[in-house]
Design a protein around this motif. Structure first.
Motif, PDB file in Angstrom:
ATOM      1  N   TRP A 328      30.327  13.029  -4.788  1.00 32.94           N
ATOM      2  CA  TRP A 328      29.513  13.906  -3.950  1.00 32.94           C
ATOM      3  C   TRP A 328      30.009  15.346  -3.977  1.00 32.94           C
ATOM      4  O   TRP A 328      29.244  16.280  -3.719  1.00 32.94           O
ATOM      5  N   ILE A 382      22.031   9.080   4.083  1.00 33.11           N
ATOM      6  CA  ILE A 382      21.716   8.973   2.658  1.00 33.11           C
ATOM      7  C   ILE A 382      20.217   8.777   2.439  1.00 33.11           C
ATOM      8  O   ILE A 382      19.591   9.432   1.583  1.00 33.11           O
ATOM      9  N   ASP A 383      19.603   7.873   3.188  1.00 35.06           N
ATOM     10  CA  ASP A 383      18.168   7.611   3.014  1.00 35.06           C
ATOM     11  C   ASP A 383      17.335   8.854   3.326  1.00 35.06           C
ATOM     12  O   ASP A 383      16.393   9.185   2.593  1.00 35.06           O
ATOM     13  N   HIS A 386      17.767  11.407   0.520  1.00 33.18           N
ATOM     14  CA  HIS A 386      17.028  11.043  -0.687  1.00 33.18           C
ATOM     15  C   HIS A 386      15.553  11.427  -0.558  1.00 33.18           C
ATOM     16  O   HIS A 386      14.956  12.001  -1.484  1.00 33.18           O
ATOM     17  N   ALA A 409      21.319  15.202  -8.693  1.00 33.79           N
ATOM     18  CA  ALA A 409      21.602  14.228  -7.637  1.00 33.79           C
ATOM     19  C   ALA A 409      20.711  12.988  -7.756  1.00 33.79           C
ATOM     20  O   ALA A 409      21.204  11.844  -7.682  1.00 33.79           O
ATOM     21  N   LEU A 410      19.425  13.185  -7.964  1.00 33.46           N
ATOM     22  CA  LEU A 410      18.497  12.048  -7.950  1.00 33.46           C
ATOM     23  C   LEU A 410      18.710  11.105  -9.129  1.00 33.46           C
ATOM     24  O   LEU A 410      18.566   9.883  -8.987  1.00 33.46           O
ATOM     25  N   ARG A 412      21.414  10.306 -10.442  1.00 33.03           N
ATOM     26  CA  ARG A 412      22.673   9.576 -10.254  1.00 33.03           C
ATOM     27  C   ARG A 412      22.725   8.899  -8.887  1.00 33.03           C
ATOM     28  O   ARG A 412      23.800   8.575  -8.384  1.00 33.03           O
ATOM     29  N   TRP A 413      21.570   8.686  -8.275  1.00 29.80           N
ATOM     30  CA  TRP A 413      21.545   8.262  -6.877  1.00 29.80           C
ATOM     31  C   TRP A 413      22.173   6.889  -6.655  1.00 29.80           C
ATOM     32  O   TRP A 413      22.853   6.671  -5.651  1.00 29.80           O
ATOM     33  N   ASP A 414      21.970   5.962  -7.572  1.00 23.58           N
ATOM     34  CA  ASP A 414      22.566   4.634  -7.390  1.00 23.58           C
ATOM     35  C   ASP A 414      24.084   4.730  -7.290  1.00 23.58           C
ATOM     36  O   ASP A 414      24.706   4.099  -6.422  1.00 23.58           O
ATOM     37  N   LEU A 416      25.778   7.435  -6.513  1.00 26.70           N
ATOM     38  CA  LEU A 416      26.165   8.245  -5.356  1.00 26.70           C
ATOM     39  C   LEU A 416      26.101   7.445  -4.053  1.00 26.70           C
ATOM     40  O   LEU A 416      26.866   7.714  -3.117  1.00 26.70           O
ATOM     41  N   SER A 417      25.196   6.501  -3.965  1.00 24.72           N
ATOM     42  CA  SER A 417      25.035   5.724  -2.732  1.00 24.72           C
ATOM     43  C   SER A 417      25.810   4.412  -2.757  1.00 24.72           C
ATOM     44  O   SER A 417      25.790   3.660  -1.786  1.00 24.72           O
TER      45      SER A 417
END
Length: 505
Positions: A328, A382-383, A386, A409-410, A412-414, A416-417
Motif C-alpha cells: 500500500w 477497502i470496499d 475500491h 491500484a485496481l 493489483r487489488w486482489d 492489495l486486499s
C-alpha cells in the motif's frame, strides 16, 4: 567575558555597559531561537504531511548543520551572560553511559585539608561524581606469535613445535579482528577501501587498497556458506518480503558501468507475534529478469509481499504455492505526488491513512486477532475505496497521471486486499525497503562494484551485517568470532550454529 577590572567606576558608563551587554545577549538569544525554529521545521518535514519530499540523508545532514549552529549560538550566549544557561533544558545523555565501558577515575581534591574558617581538620562528608564519555582513536597493535621449537638431546632427531594458529589470510598480516573492521567499515559504515587506506595511513600504517580488497574477497569466500544458509532459512518461511535495487558494476570492455541488481529477501514476523527471528538476505544478479526471483526463492511456498514490479507477477502463474501481497505504500506514493492538484488524490490518501491508523492498533497482536479485527473495520474501508477508485477511474483520462495511479491500484487489488483475510500480511513492504537503504548508501559512496563477482561479494557480506543489525548485536564482534571459527575449520554442516540470531536466542 567581562572581568571586574573591566568595569567602569562612573555610574552612567556602567549603566551604558550593562545595556550594551543586555542587547548583545538578546541578539544571541534571538539567533538561538531562530536556529531552534529551523530544527523544528526539519523535524516537522520528517514527520509531517510532506515528509516524502526530503531524502533521509539530506534531512540528517540539515539537522546536523542546524544543531551545530545552535550549539555555537548557545555557547556565545552563555559566554556573554557570564554563566551557563539553565533554560531551556537540552537533551543530554547524562546517566546513560553503558556500564560495560572502562572507567578511568580521576580525583580532583582540595589543596589543603585545613578548614578555611578555623584551621581545624576537614573530613569528607560526600562527593560529587560526574561521568564524561571519552574516546581513544582507533589504535593499531601488533600481535606477536612465538612458537618455540624443541629438540631431543637423546636422539637429536625429533623436532617438536606447536602448529601455527589458523588464519583467514594465510601468511598475511591481518588478524580476524582487523578483517572484520575492514568489512564493517565498508559495508556498514559505507567507507570505500581507498578511504580506509587513507585513515590507516594517518597512523603510519601503509596498506594498499588492493591489499584490503584481497582481504575482503577472501573473507567473502569463507562467509558465502553462511549467506546461503540464510537463504535456505528464508525459503522455509511462511511469508517473505522481496525487493530489488540497482547495483552499478564496472564493465571494462565498454569502458563504463552496466546495471546489475541486488535482490533482497526479508522476513520479519514480529508485527504478528511470530517466533522466527527477523533476517534478510541479498543476492546479486547481472539483470532484472523475471526468472531471477524464481531461482532465488527455490521451493518457497507461502506469501510474498512485493511492490508492483511485473516480474513478480509471473511467480504465482508458474508456482501456485506462492501468493502475492502488494504494498500500500507504493499505491500511496503515486497519489501523494498528485495531492496538491487533485482532490481525488487527497481523498484517496485520507482513506489510506485510515487503514494505517487502524494497523497501529493491531500491530503486535497474533495473526488470528489481526485477521478478526481487520474483517470488520479494514474491510469496510477497502470496499468503499475500491468503489471510489472504480467510479473515478471512469471519469478521468486513462493516460493522465491520476488515471495511471488509479489503474495501478485496481489492477493489483486482489494482492492489495489480501491482508484482510490473513493476519500475517502487513500493509506494505517497508520492512524490505528499510533493508535496501544500506545498499543505496553504500552505492552512493562506492559509486559502483568492480565486477559481477564484486557485486556478489557485496551481497554476501551485506547479508551478514544486516542480519547482525536486525538481531541487535555488534557486527564487528560477531564477524571477528565467526571468521576465527571458520579459519579453524568449523564444520560446513554446522554453520547454522554461527548465525547472528543464535547469539541472542
Amino acid at each position: 567575558m567581562l572581568m571586574e577590572a573591566d568595569l567602569p567606576d562612573d555610574v552612567d558608563a556602567l549603566r551604558a555597559l550593562v545595556l550594551e551587554q543586555a542587547r548583545k545577549l538578546e541578539s544571541a538569544d534571538a539567533e538561538a531561537e531562530r536556529l531552534r525554529a529551523i530544527i523544528e521545521a526539519f523535524r516537522r518535514h520528517r514527520f509531517g504531511r510532506r515528509s516524502e519530499q526530503l531524502d533521509q540523508d539530506q534531512l540528517q545532514l540539515g539537522l546536523e548543520d542546524a544543531e551545530t549552529a545552535l550549539a555555537e549560538a548557545e555557547a556565545a550566549s552563555e559566554a556573554k551572560a557570564g554563566r551557563p544557561r539553565s533554560d531551556p533544558v537540552r537533551k543530554t545523555n547524562r546517566g546513560s553511559l553503558p556500564a560495560h565501558l572502562e572507567r578511568i577515575e580521576q580525583i580532583v581534591d582540595v589543596e589543603s585539608n585545613a578548614c578555611p574558617c578555623c584551621g581545624g581538620a576537614l573530613h569528607q562528608v560526600g562527593e560529587d561524581v560526574a561521568e564524561r564519555l571519552d574516546v581513544v582513536p582507533t589504535t593499531f597493535r601488533v600481535v606477536v606469535t612465538r612458537r618455540p621449537r624443541y629438540g631431543c638431546r637423546s636422539c637429536e632427531s625429533a623436532i617438536v613445535q606447536a602448529p601455527a594458529p589458523a588464519r583467514i589470510i594465510e601468511g598475511g598480516t591481518p588478524t580476524e579482528a582487523l578483517i572484520a573492521q575492514v568489512l564493517v567499515s565498508k559495508y556498514a559504515d559505507h567507507l570505500p577501501l581507498y578511504r580506509q587506506a587513507q585513515i590507516y595511513a594517518r597512523q603510519g600504517i601503509r596498506l594498499d587498497r588492493s591489499t584490503l580488497a584481497d582481504w575482503v574477497g577472501r573473507a567473502a569466500w569463507y562467509l558465502r556458506p553462511l549467506r546461503d544458509h540464510i537463504l535456505d532459512e528464508l525459503r522455509r518461511s511462511e511469508r517473505l518480503f522481496a525487493d530489488e535495487t540497482t547495483a552499478p558494476v564496472l564493465d571494462p570492455g565498454r569502458g563504463r558501468t552496466k546495471t546489475g541488481q541486488l535482490w533482497a529477501y526479508a522476513r520479519d514476523d514480529r508485527p504478528w507475534g511470530g517466533c522466527d527471528p527477523p533476517i534478510v538476505a541479498y543476492v546479486y544478479a547481472p539483470d532484472r529478469k523475471a526468472e531471477r526471483p524464481q531461482f532465488h526463492l527455490g521451493d518457497f511456498a507461502g506469501i510474498l509481499q512485493v511492490d508492483g514490479y511485473g516480474g513478480y507477477a509471473a511467480l504465482p502463474r508458474r508456482r501456485q504455492q506462492i501468493r502475492l501481497a502488494f504494498c500500500w505504500a507504493h499505491v500511496r506514493r503515486k497519489f501523494y505526488e498528485l495531492a496538491d492538484t487533485s482532490p481525488v488524490a487527497t481523498e484517496v490518501l485520507r482513506r489510506i491513512a485510515l487503514l494505517y491508523a487502524f494497523e497501529d492498533d493491531v500491530r503486535g497482536l497474533s495473526a488470528e486477532q489481526r485477521r478478526a479485527a481487520r474483517a470488520g473495520r479494514s474491510r469496510v474501508i477497502i470496499d468503499d475505496l475500491h468503489q471510489y477508485l472504480a467510479a473515478r477511474g471512469r471519469q478521468v483520462s486513462a493516460k493522465s497521471k491520476l488515471g495511471e495511479a488509479i489503474r495501478y491500484a485496481l489492477t493489483r487489488w486482489d494482492g492489495l486486499s489480501r491482508f484482510i483475510d490473513d493476519g500475517r500480511i502487513d500493509l506494505d513492504s517497508n520492512t524490505v525497503e528499510r533493508s535496501i537503504r544500506p545498499l543505496a548508501r553504500n552505492r552512493k559512496n562506492a559509486l559502483f562494484a568492480g565486477s559481477d563477482e564484486g557485486g556478489d561479494n557485496w551481497a554476501v557480506i551485506a547479508t551478514l551485517i544486516e542480519c547482525c543489525k536486525l538481531s541487535t548485536i555488534n557486527p564487528h564482534q560477531w564477524l571477528t568470532e565467526t571468521l576465527t571459527s571458520l579459519a579453524n575449520g568449523y564444520p560446513a554442516n554446522s554453520v547454522g550454529d554461527l548465525m547472528p540470531w543464535t547469539v541472542v536466542a
